[in-house]
Scaffold this active site. Structure first.
Site: not given
Ligand code: NAD
Length: 367
Positions: A80, A183
Site C-alpha cells: 500500500k 456503486h
Molecule cells: P459508494 O461511495 O459508491 O457508496 C456508498 C453508499 O453508502 C452511498 O450511496 C452513501 O450514500 C451510502 N451511505 C453512506 N453512509 C450511509 C449510512 N449511514 N447508511 C446508509 N447508507 C449510507 O461506495 P461503493 O464503491 O459502493 O463501496 C461500498 C463499500 O464497499 C465501501 O465500504 C467500500 O470500501 C467497499 N468496497 C468497495 C469496492 C468497489 O469495488 N467499489 C471493493 C471492495 C470494497
C-alpha cells in the site's frame, strides 16, 4: 515505536520513503509480503496529522492487502502507499508523475492503484511514468469501475452463506437488507432482485433510494432502522464498523454478507459476538475481493470475462472458511486469516524448489 520495531511487529519486508520538494510529494510505500507475488495495493492521499499516523496507516493497510490477495487466490503480495496531503487542494499532474517515477524505481516489487483520495485520472498521470499501476480507465486498456465485479463476488458470497446457514441452493424468496446503494450496493440489488430475493434498503441519498425502489421494487427503511429490519440477510455496503456492541444484538438476520470494508468494529470481540449469536458472518476481505480481482487482471492484460469468472471463486473460498471455523470452533474472521496464512506458507515452501534463471549480468543464480 522505532521504524524497524514497527516493521518487525507484523513482519513487513520493506518501507520506502519518497520526497520531492519541487512537487511537494511526501509518500510512503509499504511492502508487507511478497511471498506469493508482487505487492499490489492502492495509493491513499490523506492529510495525516503526523508522519507517525501516515506510517501506522500504511503498515496496517499493506498487511491487510497480503491477506486479501492470498485469500482471493491471486498471485500477489500485499502493499500500500500513502501520499501525505489534501486530495482536494494538493493534487497536480507533476505530484502524481513524481510518485510514478518513484514507483518505477521499485522495479515491480510494488504495483499501485487508486484508493481513498486518489482517482482514475491520478493513476493515469502515474502511468505516464511507470508500468506498475492498475485502476486505469477502460478507454486506456485498464479495468475501469470495479464495482460490478465486486457486486458479483458479494452475490456469490451471499449464495455460499445461504447454502451453509440455511441449506438452500437458491435465494429466491429470501429478504435481504442492503445498507448503502452506491456503486456496489446498486449492482448487488440488481443481482439479488434478478435471483428472486426481496429487498429492504437504506441510504442517505434520496436519488439512489428512488432508483432501487423504481427498478427493483425495494422496501425502504431509515438509515438507523436497517439493523432492526426483519430480514434473512444483512448486506452492509456503505461504511465500516457497523458490526459493534450496539448493532449486533439488534440484528434479526442470521447471515451478514456485504461489500463494506472493516465491518467488525473490533475484529476479535465482534467476530466472536456474531458467532455466539448464531449469525454466519462472511469475512469482509474475502467476500469483497472482486475489486482486487478486477484490478489484478490488468497485470496480464485486462479481460473482463476472466475477472467475473475469478470472482465466482469467492463461493468456494467462503465455504472453505465457514467449514474451517466450524471444525476449529473459531470465528469466521479468524478462520479467514488462517486460510490466507496457509496459502502464504504453502507457496513459500514451493520456493524451496531449486530453479535457475539467467540474471541481468548473464550469470546463473538461484531464485
Ligand atoms: P459508494 O461511495 O459508491 O457508496 C456508498 C453508499 O453508502 C452511498 O450511496 C452513501 O450514500 C451510502 N451511505 C453512506 N453512509 C450511509 C449510512 N449511514 N447508511 C446508509 N447508507 C449510507 O461506495 P461503493 O464503491 O459502493 O463501496 C461500498 C463499500 O464497499 C465501501 O465500504 C467500500 O470500501 C467497499 N468496497 C468497495 C469496492 C468497489 O469495488 N467499489 C471493493 C471492495 C470494497
Amino acid at each position: 515505536m522505532s521504524v524497524f520495531t514497527s516493521m518487525e511487529s507484523k513482519d513487513h519486508e520493506q518501507l520506502a520513503f519518497f520526497q520531492d520538494s519541487d512537487t511537494g510529494l511526501k509518500a510512503i510505500v509499504a511492502i508487507h509480503d511478497t511471498t506469493i507475488g508482487p505487492a499490489l495495493g492502492g495509493c491513499r492521499m490523506w492529510p495525516y496529522e503526523s508522519e507517525g499516523d501516515a506510517l501506522k496507516d500504511v503498515l496496517r493497510l499493506s498487511r491487510g492487502m497480503s491477506y486479501k490477495a492470498a485469500i482471493a487466490n491471486l498471485n500477489l503480495g500485499g502493499g500500500k502507499s500513502v501520499i501525505i496531503g489534501n486530495s482536494k487542494t494538493d493534487k497536480s499532474e507533476t505530484l502524481f508523475r513524481s510518485f510514478g517515477r518513484f514507483v518505477e524505481g521499485l522495479n515491480g516489487r510494488y504495483i499501485t492503484a487508486e484508493d481513498v483520495g486518489t482517482s482514475v485520472k491520478d493513476m493515469e498521470w502515474v502511468r505516464m511514468e511507470t508500468q506498475y499501476v492498475t485502476g486505469i480507465s477502460r478507454a486506456l486498456g485498464g479495468s475501469g469501475d470495479p464495482s460490478p465485479v465486486t457486486a458479483q463476488g458479494v452475490f456469490v458470497g451471499i449464495k455460499a452463506s445461504v447454502k451453509k446457514q440455511l441449506g438452500k441452493n437458491s435465494i429466491a424468496g429470501l429478504k435481504v437488507g442492503v445498507q448503502g446503494l452506491g456503486h456496489v450496493g446498486y449492482y448487488l440489488c440488481k443481482y439479488l432482485h434478478d435471483a428472486g430475493a426481496k429487498l429492504v434498503v437504506a441510504d442517505l441519498y434520496e436519488p439512489s433510494i428512488k432508483r432501487v425502489v423504481d427498478e427493483f421494487n425495494a422496501d425502504v427503511v431509515g438509515v438507523d432502522d436497517i439493523y432492526d429490519a426483519d430480514v434473512d440477510i444483512y448486506a452492509p455496503c456503505a461504511l465500516g464498523a457497523t458490526l459493534n456492541d450496539e448493532t449486533i444484538p439488534r440484528l434479526k438476520a442470521s447471515i451478514v454478507a456485504g461489500a463494506a470494508n472493516n465491518q467488525l468494529e473490533n475484529e476479535l470481540v465482534h467476530d466472536k459476538m456474531v458467532c455466539e449469536k448464531g449469525i454466519l458472518y462472511a469475512p469482509d476481505y474475502a467476500i469483497n475481493a472482486g475489486g482486487l480481482i478486477n484490478v489484478a487482471n490488468e497485470i496480464d492484460g485486462y479481460n473482463r470475462e476472466r475477472a467475473f469468472s475469478q470472482a465466482e471463486g469467492i463461493y468456494d473460498t467462503l465455504l472453505t472458511i465457514f467449514n474451517l471455523a466450524e471444525k476449529e470452533n473459531i470465528g469466521n474472521q479468524a478462520a479467514a486469516a488462517k486460510v490466507a496464512e496457509q496459502r502464504m506458507t504453502e507457496v513459500a515452501k514451493l520456493k524451496n524448489i531449486y530453479l535457475t534463471r539467467k540474471n541481468v549480468m548473464g550469470k546463473r543464480d538461484q531464485t
